[in-house]
Design a protein around this motif. Structure first.
Motif, PDB file in Angstrom:
ATOM      1  N   PRO A 112     -53.161  60.275  -5.093  1.00  0.00           N
ATOM      2  CA  PRO A 112     -54.386  60.092  -5.624  1.00  0.00           C
ATOM      3  C   PRO A 112     -54.980  58.996  -6.890  1.00  0.00           C
ATOM      4  CG  PRO A 112     -53.923  62.254  -5.792  1.00  0.00           C
ATOM      5  CD  PRO A 112     -52.827  61.971  -5.495  1.00  0.00           C
ATOM      6  N   TYR A 113     -55.020  58.286  -7.667  1.00  0.00           N
ATOM      7  CA  TYR A 113     -55.137  57.087  -8.622  1.00  0.00           C
ATOM      8  C   TYR A 113     -56.330  58.496  -9.653  1.00  0.00           C
ATOM      9  CZ  TYR A 113     -56.086  54.141 -12.115  1.00  0.00           C
ATOM     10  OH  TYR A 113     -56.414  53.688 -13.818  1.00  0.00           O
ATOM     11  N   GLN A 114     -55.604  58.464 -10.995  1.00  0.00           N
ATOM     12  CA  GLN A 114     -56.629  58.938 -11.734  1.00  0.00           C
ATOM     13  C   GLN A 114     -57.084  57.615 -13.011  1.00  0.00           C
ATOM     14  OE1 GLN A 114     -55.179  62.867 -12.615  1.00  0.00           O
ATOM     15  NE2 GLN A 114     -56.244  63.935 -10.983  1.00  0.00           N
ATOM     16  N   TYR A 115     -58.431  57.851 -13.353  1.00  0.00           N
ATOM     17  CA  TYR A 115     -58.252  56.648 -14.656  1.00  0.00           C
ATOM     18  C   TYR A 115     -57.599  57.218 -15.518  1.00  0.00           C
ATOM     19  CZ  TYR A 115     -60.758  54.235 -17.903  1.00  0.00           C
ATOM     20  OH  TYR A 115     -60.896  52.828 -19.383  1.00  0.00           O
ATOM     21  N   SER A 153     -53.339  56.194  -3.695  1.00  0.00           N
ATOM     22  CA  SER A 153     -54.427  55.843  -2.851  1.00  0.00           C
ATOM     23  C   SER A 153     -56.281  55.784  -3.952  1.00  0.00           C
ATOM     24  CB  SER A 153     -54.944  57.205  -2.054  1.00  0.00           C
ATOM     25  OG  SER A 153     -55.462  58.006  -2.687  1.00  0.00           O
ATOM     26  N   TYR A 154     -56.803  55.138  -3.474  1.00  0.00           N
ATOM     27  CA  TYR A 154     -58.261  54.830  -4.962  1.00  0.00           C
ATOM     28  C   TYR A 154     -59.501  54.962  -4.419  1.00  0.00           C
ATOM     29  CZ  TYR A 154     -56.809  49.915  -4.130  1.00  0.00           C
ATOM     30  OH  TYR A 154     -56.993  48.756  -2.927  1.00  0.00           O
ATOM     31  N   THR A 172     -61.488  55.339   0.735  1.00  0.00           N
ATOM     32  CA  THR A 172     -60.219  55.223  -0.299  1.00  0.00           C
ATOM     33  C   THR A 172     -58.998  54.187   0.574  1.00  0.00           C
ATOM     34  OG1 THR A 172     -60.708  57.415  -0.090  1.00  0.00           O
ATOM     35  CG2 THR A 172     -58.790  57.081   0.127  1.00  0.00           C
ATOM     36  N   ARG A 222     -62.541  52.634  -3.551  1.00  0.00           N
ATOM     37  CA  ARG A 222     -63.272  51.348  -3.686  1.00  0.00           C
ATOM     38  C   ARG A 222     -64.820  51.277  -2.941  1.00  0.00           C
ATOM     39  NH1 ARG A 222     -61.910  47.134  -0.647  1.00  0.00           N
ATOM     40  NH2 ARG A 222     -62.485  47.880   2.051  1.00  0.00           N
ATOM     41  N   THR A 249     -55.348  52.351   0.052  1.00  0.00           N
ATOM     42  CA  THR A 249     -54.401  52.992  -0.531  1.00  0.00           C
ATOM     43  C   THR A 249     -53.468  51.327  -0.531  1.00  0.00           C
ATOM     44  OG1 THR A 249     -54.090  54.824   1.688  1.00  0.00           O
ATOM     45  CG2 THR A 249     -52.186  53.825   0.109  1.00  0.00           C
TER      46      THR A 249
END
Length: 81
Positions: free
Chosen positions: A27-30, A70-71, A54, A73, A56
């Motif tokens: 998972p993407y984190q800021y 994954s992020y 979500t 949107r 990918t």
């Protein structure tokens, strides 16, 4: 190079690539640093409900390794007035 050696090399290359696509996405984190040399694919649901979905991102980094992230949107319905 004979034909059987070429087939062996091709199957090993495909197997290594297929294994990389099977890995789970982190998972993407800021603030996460992404080393993206080449984008391979972006998978996002076409008919997601709600305001976000979500997605990918599959990419190759500068070392040649295939990575997934994954992020969240916004969905297209969330952008409608």
């Amino acid at each position: 190079m004979n034909f059987s050696k070429a087939i062996a090399i091709a199957s090993l290359t495909f197997g290594a690539s297929f294994g990389a696509f099977a890995q789970p996405a982190s998972p993407y984190q800021y603030g996460t640093h992404l080393d993206i040399a080449q984008v391979i694919a972006i998978d996002a649901p076409a008919n997601a409900s709600g305001h976000t979905s979500t997605a990918t991102l599959t990419y190759r980094d500068s070392d040649g390794k295939v990575q997934k992230v994954s992020y969240l949107r916004p969905t297209t319905s969330a952008n409608q007035n």
